[in-house]
Design an enzyme around this catalytic site. Structure first.
Site, PDB file in Angstrom:
ATOM      1  N   GLN A  13      -9.344  21.100  24.087  1.00  0.00           N
ATOM      2  CA  GLN A  13      -8.606  19.839  23.912  1.00  0.00           C
ATOM      3  C   GLN A  13      -8.863  19.225  22.532  1.00  0.00           C
ATOM      4  OE1 GLN A  13      -6.369  19.574  25.991  1.00  0.00           O
ATOM      5  NE2 GLN A  13      -6.968  18.562  27.884  1.00  0.00           N
ATOM      6  N   ASN A  96     -24.381  24.548  26.990  1.00  0.00           N
ATOM      7  CA  ASN A  96     -23.934  24.398  25.603  1.00  0.00           C
ATOM      8  C   ASN A  96     -24.975  24.863  24.576  1.00  0.00           C
ATOM      9  OD1 ASN A  96     -21.450  23.610  26.438  1.00  0.00           O
ATOM     10  ND2 ASN A  96     -21.726  21.422  26.052  1.00  0.00           N
ATOM     11  N   ARG A 152     -14.496   2.810  19.065  1.00  0.00           N
ATOM     12  CA  ARG A 152     -14.318   2.190  20.385  1.00  0.00           C
ATOM     13  C   ARG A 152     -14.735   0.720  20.326  1.00  0.00           C
ATOM     14  NH1 ARG A 152     -16.576   7.530  23.579  1.00  0.00           N
ATOM     15  NH2 ARG A 152     -14.505   8.434  23.939  1.00  0.00           N
ATOM     16  N   HIS A 176     -26.089   9.644  20.929  1.00  0.00           N
ATOM     17  CA  HIS A 176     -24.786   9.486  21.570  1.00  0.00           C
ATOM     18  C   HIS A 176     -24.976   9.636  23.080  1.00  0.00           C
ATOM     19  CE1 HIS A 176     -20.490   9.639  22.092  1.00  0.00           C
ATOM     20  NE2 HIS A 176     -20.531  10.847  22.609  1.00  0.00           N
TER      21      HIS A 176
HETATM   22  P1  A3D Z   1     -12.581  22.015  26.179  1.00  0.00           P
HETATM   23  O1  A3D Z   1     -11.163  21.591  26.201  1.00  0.00           O
HETATM   24  O2  A3D Z   1     -13.158  22.614  27.425  1.00  0.00           O
HETATM   25  O3  A3D Z   1     -12.763  23.040  24.964  1.00  0.00           O
HETATM   26  C1  A3D Z   1     -13.940  23.751  24.751  1.00  0.00           C
HETATM   27  C2  A3D Z   1     -13.544  25.129  24.248  1.00  0.00           C
HETATM   28  O4  A3D Z   1     -14.740  25.832  23.895  1.00  0.00           O
HETATM   29  C3  A3D Z   1     -12.810  25.990  25.296  1.00  0.00           C
HETATM   30  O5  A3D Z   1     -11.550  26.381  24.794  1.00  0.00           O
HETATM   31  C4  A3D Z   1     -13.742  27.189  25.501  1.00  0.00           C
HETATM   32  O6  A3D Z   1     -13.058  28.400  25.710  1.00  0.00           O
HETATM   33  C5  A3D Z   1     -14.493  27.197  24.166  1.00  0.00           C
HETATM   34  N1  A3D Z   1     -15.749  27.926  24.215  1.00  0.00           N
HETATM   35  C6  A3D Z   1     -16.656  28.015  25.218  1.00  0.00           C
HETATM   36  N2  A3D Z   1     -17.682  28.817  24.852  1.00  0.00           N
HETATM   37  C7  A3D Z   1     -17.425  29.215  23.575  1.00  0.00           C
HETATM   38  C8  A3D Z   1     -18.117  30.036  22.643  1.00  0.00           C
HETATM   39  N3  A3D Z   1     -19.285  30.596  22.943  1.00  0.00           N
HETATM   40  N4  A3D Z   1     -17.551  30.223  21.433  1.00  0.00           N
HETATM   41  C9  A3D Z   1     -16.370  29.658  21.101  1.00  0.00           C
HETATM   42  N5  A3D Z   1     -15.669  28.870  21.952  1.00  0.00           N
HETATM   43  C10 A3D Z   1     -16.191  28.654  23.165  1.00  0.00           C
HETATM   44  O7  A3D Z   1     -13.533  20.783  25.769  1.00  0.00           O
HETATM   45  P2  A3D Z   1     -13.194  19.573  24.769  1.00  0.00           P
HETATM   46  O8  A3D Z   1     -12.499  20.114  23.570  1.00  0.00           O
HETATM   47  O9  A3D Z   1     -12.584  18.459  25.539  1.00  0.00           O
HETATM   48  O10 A3D Z   1     -14.687  19.108  24.399  1.00  0.00           O
HETATM   49  C11 A3D Z   1     -15.520  19.943  23.631  1.00  0.00           C
HETATM   50  C12 A3D Z   1     -16.935  19.401  23.549  1.00  0.00           C
HETATM   51  O11 A3D Z   1     -16.935  18.138  22.881  1.00  0.00           O
HETATM   52  C13 A3D Z   1     -17.616  19.141  24.901  1.00  0.00           C
HETATM   53  O12 A3D Z   1     -18.975  19.554  24.852  1.00  0.00           O
HETATM   54  C14 A3D Z   1     -17.537  17.622  25.042  1.00  0.00           C
HETATM   55  O13 A3D Z   1     -18.568  17.098  25.868  1.00  0.00           O
HETATM   56  C15 A3D Z   1     -17.713  17.195  23.611  1.00  0.00           C
HETATM   57  N6  A3D Z   1     -17.278  15.847  23.286  1.00  0.00           N
HETATM   58  C16 A3D Z   1     -18.052  15.156  22.420  1.00  0.00           C
HETATM   59  C17 A3D Z   1     -17.695  13.872  22.050  1.00  0.00           C
HETATM   60  C18 A3D Z   1     -18.557  13.114  21.104  1.00  0.00           C
HETATM   61  O14 A3D Z   1     -18.265  11.992  20.781  1.00  0.00           O
HETATM   62  C19 A3D Z   1     -19.763  13.725  20.578  1.00  0.00           C
HETATM   63  C20 A3D Z   1     -16.529  13.288  22.567  1.00  0.00           C
HETATM   64  C21 A3D Z   1     -15.749  14.024  23.434  1.00  0.00           C
HETATM   65  C22 A3D Z   1     -16.132  15.325  23.793  1.00  0.00           C
END
Ligand code: A3D
EC number: 1.1.1.37
Length: 320
Positions: A13, A96, A152, A176
């Site tokens: 996402q 992670n 935010r 965070h």
């Molecule tokens: P998501 O849409 O699940 O995307 C994560 C992607 O990572 C997926 O497409 C997986 O296939 C891919 N993936 C998994 N393992 C691997 C790997 N070993 N190598 C390469 N790709 C891989 O999640 P998202 O995009 O919504 O969120 C991603 C991360 O950001 C999560 O850990 C959330 O908790 C984090 N996040 C952080 C914040 C901050 O403010 C710090 C805010 C929102 C989300």
């Protein structure tokens, strides 16, 4: 001059939204990497097909091969799993951390000169682990959280005061997580600190306290509403702001998870602090003075991050 190369590790996402924003802003050519075959290729093609309507020339490539990120100027890491309702960010640590190991090795082998922005949660511990696994200089590896948490906070404040977001500054310090420290004293409307605005009667202390708490719970509020995944538009925008500051040497003053070596009383760890981002990466940590009460809240937040780093070392002894 060749366009900068932006590698997005994780094409979920946030990764997809990052690719779209980077293309719209023409920050450079984009490589989307993911382990899920088809996802990065599909998203890259979909966004590239928006080019003719939007008028951007950036190229987009999707891949499952780390060799394609070779020579990247910026790597933004979102690989891993997001939380579901009822989960804390810390619940993601075990899964992670393994992801950070493979990503760190991929960056080390293919893009050792990049400026790396980690977004994967639990943020402060994951960016620490990513720096360890990649071996890149600490000033070139940082985490995005403070820009989002501050955005935010600014959004809630601008709604409360009924004024433009442009005139609201705010920043959030610390890890965070639930213990983050939205800094009321250093947040302003057109330069007027929030405590003065309470004194002037423009708002009440109760309303400020509620906004501070809503900021701390900002991620959980969206996780609860979506029911499936976590926030991605504002997180992507925040990381793009940091990437742009680096690529254009803007010297932006932005809060982010940076490696501290004594600043704000923090030794040898990553935590959210105000920084200057320019062509040198994290060029400076702004060593602000905190009041006794603020320092106590900040120390509590630092302790929470220390606990997560300790847990990382227990899971993967190579980090010890
Ligand atoms: P998501 O849409 O699940 O995307 C994560 C992607 O990572 C997926 O497409 C997986 O296939 C891919 N993936 C998994 N393992 C691997 C790997 N070993 N190598 C390469 N790709 C891989 O999640 P998202 O995009 O919504 O969120 C991603 C991360 O950001 C999560 O850990 C959330 O908790 C984090 N996040 C952080 C914040 C901050 O403010 C710090 C805010 C929102 C989300």
């Amino acid at each position: 001059m060749a366009r900068p190369k932006i590698a997005l590790i994780g094409a979920g996402q946030i990764g997809g939204t990052l690719a779209h924003l980077a293309a719209l802003k023409e920050l450079g050519d984009v490589v989307l990497f993911d382990i899920a075959e088809g996802t990065p290729q599909g998203k890259a093609l979909d966004i590239a097909e928006a080019g003719p309507s939007e008028g951007f020339d950036a190229t987009l490539k999707g891949t499952t091969d780390y060799a394609d990120i070779a020579g990247a100027d910026v790597c933004i890491v979102t690989a891993g799993v997001p939380r579901k309702p009822g989960m804390s960010r810390d619940d993601l640590l075990g899964i992670n951390l393994k992801v950070m190991k493979s990503v760190g090795e991929g960056i080390k082998a293919n893009a050792p000169d990049a400026f790396v922005i980690c977004i994967t949660n639990p943020l402060d511990a994951m960016v620490w682990a990513l720096q360890q696994f990649s071996g890149l200089p600490a000033n070139k590896v940082c985490g995005m959280a403070g820009v989002l948490d501050s955005a935010r906070f600014r959004h809630f404040l601008s709604v409360e005061f009924g004024v433009s977001m442009k005139d609201v500054t705010a920043f959030v310090l610390g890890g965070h997580g639930d213990t983050m420290v939205p800094s009321v004293r250093y947040s302003t409307v057109a330069g007027i600190p929030l405590p003065d605005l309470v004194e002037m009667g423009w708002t009440t202390q109760e309303k400020m306290d509620a906004i501070v708490q809503r900021t701390r719970d900002g991620g959980a509020e969206i996780v609860g509403l979506l029911g499936n995944g976590s926030a991605y538009y504002a997180p992507a925008t925040s990381a793009i702001e940091m990437a742009e500051a680096y690529l254009k040497d803007q010297k932006r003053v932005l809060p982010c998870a940076a490696y501290c070596d004594g600043e704000l009383g923090v030794d040898d760890m990553y935590v959210g602090v105000p920084t200057v981002i320019g062509a040198g990466g994290i060029e400076k940590i702004v060593n602000i003075k905190l009041t006794k009460e603020e320092q106590e809240m900040f120390d509590k937040s630092v302790d929470a991050v220390k606990g997560l780093v300790k847990a990382c070392k227990e899971i993967d002894p190579s980090l010890a």
